[in-house]
Design a protein around this motif. Structure first.
Motif, short mmCIF file in Angstrom:
data_model
loop_
_atom_site.label_atom_id
_atom_site.label_comp_id
_atom_site.label_asym_id
_atom_site.label_seq_id
_atom_site.Cartn_x
_atom_site.Cartn_y
_atom_site.Cartn_z
N LYS A 1 -17.66 23.39 -7.97
CA LYS A 1 -17.90 24.71 -7.38
C LYS A 1 -17.00 24.93 -6.15
O LYS A 1 -16.48 26.03 -5.94
CB LYS A 1 -19.37 24.86 -6.98
CG LYS A 1 -20.34 24.99 -8.15
CD LYS A 1 -21.76 25.12 -7.64
CE LYS A 1 -22.78 25.09 -8.76
NZ LYS A 1 -24.16 25.14 -8.26
N GLU A 2 -16.82 23.88 -5.35
CA GLU A 2 -15.94 23.97 -4.18
C GLU A 2 -14.49 24.19 -4.61
O GLU A 2 -13.75 24.94 -3.96
CB GLU A 2 -16.05 22.69 -3.34
CG GLU A 2 -17.40 22.53 -2.64
CD GLU A 2 -17.52 21.20 -1.93
OE1 GLU A 2 -16.51 20.47 -1.83
OE2 GLU A 2 -18.63 20.87 -1.47
N ILE A 3 -14.09 23.53 -5.69
CA ILE A 3 -12.74 23.72 -6.23
C ILE A 3 -12.54 25.17 -6.66
O ILE A 3 -11.51 25.80 -6.37
CB ILE A 3 -12.49 22.75 -7.40
CG1 ILE A 3 -12.36 21.31 -6.88
CG2 ILE A 3 -11.24 23.14 -8.19
CD1 ILE A 3 -12.36 20.26 -7.97
N ILE A 4 -13.53 25.70 -7.37
CA ILE A 4 -13.45 27.10 -7.83
C ILE A 4 -13.37 28.05 -6.64
O ILE A 4 -12.57 29.00 -6.64
CB ILE A 4 -14.67 27.44 -8.71
CG1 ILE A 4 -14.66 26.61 -10.00
CG2 ILE A 4 -14.68 28.92 -9.07
CD1 ILE A 4 -15.92 26.74 -10.84
N THR A 5 -14.19 27.80 -5.62
CA THR A 5 -14.19 28.65 -4.42
C THR A 5 -12.83 28.65 -3.74
O THR A 5 -12.33 29.69 -3.30
CB THR A 5 -15.28 28.17 -3.44
OG1 THR A 5 -16.56 28.17 -4.10
CG2 THR A 5 -15.35 29.07 -2.22
N TYR A 6 -12.20 27.47 -3.66
CA TYR A 6 -10.88 27.36 -3.04
C TYR A 6 -9.85 28.16 -3.85
O TYR A 6 -9.03 28.89 -3.28
CB TYR A 6 -10.46 25.89 -2.97
CG TYR A 6 -9.02 25.70 -2.51
CD1 TYR A 6 -8.68 25.72 -1.16
CD2 TYR A 6 -8.00 25.52 -3.44
CE1 TYR A 6 -7.37 25.56 -0.75
CE2 TYR A 6 -6.69 25.36 -3.04
CZ TYR A 6 -6.37 25.38 -1.69
OH TYR A 6 -5.07 25.22 -1.30
N ILE A 7 -9.88 28.02 -5.16
CA ILE A 7 -8.91 28.72 -6.02
C ILE A 7 -9.07 30.23 -5.88
O ILE A 7 -8.08 30.96 -5.76
CB ILE A 7 -9.08 28.29 -7.49
CG1 ILE A 7 -8.67 26.83 -7.66
CG2 ILE A 7 -8.24 29.17 -8.41
CD1 ILE A 7 -8.93 26.26 -9.05
#
Length: 408
Positions: free
Chosen positions: A104-110
């Motif tokens: 979820k953190e990866i998606i938020t960053y992208i």
């Protein structure tokens, strides 16, 4: 590809809707309707329960097939089931992993970086990012189309076989067991008496597995393709770094922070994805080998030659799906390594010699850091590159040779 003719579409746009269809999207939904949100939660829960039960049933039936004394007769079908178990095991692991907080953190960053790029007024930055988005979407559409055609071909085999069996039973007044796309363990259900129910279950399994397989692969590739876009953007910014700008030091600090964010992002991406990559590397070679063995060993059906043609078509699509994902994965992971090393050349190409001593020192540190490539690893082992994809194909060839020697 752009939404308004100049700005590129979000790179996760297609992956997001695929994951929503598969019931594994865990961020905000594009609707505020409480009824739709409840329906989605129910649908997602159904997928989360149905798929593990399906995989257990498929594995049990595979075990029964392997321990069957009549091995020569069931060898091709056993390898077919084995290829499904191998592929869907990876899909199941990925589906669970992609719903964790780290992803979820990866998606938020992208999403945040995508929005930042969309606000850029630099045409070269937008064009560079747009090229990455186009490659991502072409790969995603290719995977989606292959998944749809695989599902259609598997269901076509089911229905054509059923048509031929019904025709045979009408002519000979006998009962014939119905074969299915997925040979599942049905406990006390009889394949002759409950053929219609089992056919419905099988078709539902094809849809669920197709959605999960396509969505997990598309999201996986989108996440891996994205870092190359950010690294290319940094390269463009360094080459265009202003010389006489009063805010030169502030801008340089921004660049350094952005580079550090990319390093942390790729580190987090690797930590989240490395065991999925390991499973892909470990199992894809065996999966490609089993699919290829099916193509070599399939025999003309006694019921109809058209059934054999459908089987060939299904096998070819499955092979194309595996082949595509193997080389897209290898190329995308290798591109991260190449672009991270190219950043040092971009820093050197900047007007560094006209900068103040402080900025020169910062640029030197960045060049030194850029000499260490950013990579995605195969589990705890070596980096994933195009050579790794070739190694998968070479291992597949070795497995096929062993299978054919034992088969003959």
């Amino acid at each position: 590809m752009s939404s308004n003719g100049s700005q590129p579409l979000p790179i996760l746009d297609f992956a997001k809707y695929c994951m929503m269809l598969a019931g594994i999207w865990r961020l905000s939904l594009p609707t505020e309707n409480p009824l739709l949100r409840r329906l989605y939660r129910f649908y997602s829960a159904f997928i989360q329960v149905y798929f593990p039960m399906f995989l257990i049933s498929l594995s049990l039936q595979l075990t029964i097939s392997i321990t069957d004394n009549n091995a020569q007769q069931t060898l091709s079908k056993t390898f077919e089931q084995l290829s499904y178990v191998i592929g869907l095991l990876t899909v199941g692991v990925a589906a669970v992993l992609y719903q964790t907080n780290s992803v979820k953190e990866i998606i938020t960053y992208i999403i945040a970086e995508d929005a930042d790029i969309a606000r850029s007024a630099d045409k070269e930055e937008l064009r560079s990012h747009s090229e990455q988005v186009q490659f991502c979407r072409r790969s995603s559409f290719g995977i989606a189309i292959l998944s749809v055609w695989m599902g259609i071909s598997m269901c076509s085999v089911n229905y054509w076989t059923r048509f031929q069996i019904d025709k045979y039973k009408g002519e000979h007044n006998g009962s014939v067991e119905m074969p299915f796309a997925y040979d599942l363990y049905y406990y006390k259900l009889n394949k002759v008496e409950h053929a219609s129910i089992l056919l419905l279950i099988n078709d539902a399994s094809v849809v669920v597995c197709g959605l999960l397989a396509a969505s997990t692969k598309i999201f996986f590739f989108s996440c891996i393709i994205f870092p190359s876009s950010i690294l290319k953007r940094l390269q463009i910014r360094f080459r265009r770094m202003a010389v006489s700008e009063e805010r030169a030091l502030v801008v340089m600090k921004e660049f350094v922070l952005q580079h550090q964010r990319v390093i942390r992002f790729i580190g987090k991406l690797n930590a989240s994805m490395k065991y999925v990559i390991f499973l892909e590397f470990l199992l894809n070679s065996l999966n490609i080998a089993t699919v290829s063995f099916q193509f070599i060993s399939v025999r003309t059906s006694l019921l109809s030659i058209r059934l054999s043609i459908l089987h060939y078509f299904k096998i070819i699509l499955f092979f194309a799906f595996l082949f595509t994902q193997t080389f897209v994965l290898g190329w995308s992971a290798n591109e991260i390594k190449i672009q991270s090393l190219a950043l040092a050349n971009a820093v050197y190409s900047s007007p560094w010699y006209q900068q103040c001593k402080t900025i020169k020192g910062m640029l030197l540190i960045m060049m030194v850091r850029a000499q260490r490539p950013l990579v995605l690893t195969i589990g705890p082992f070596d980096a994933m590159t195009t050579q790794s994809a070739l190694a998968i194909m070479k291992a597949s060839y070795s497995y096929i040779s062993v299978m054919m020697n034992n088969y003959n």
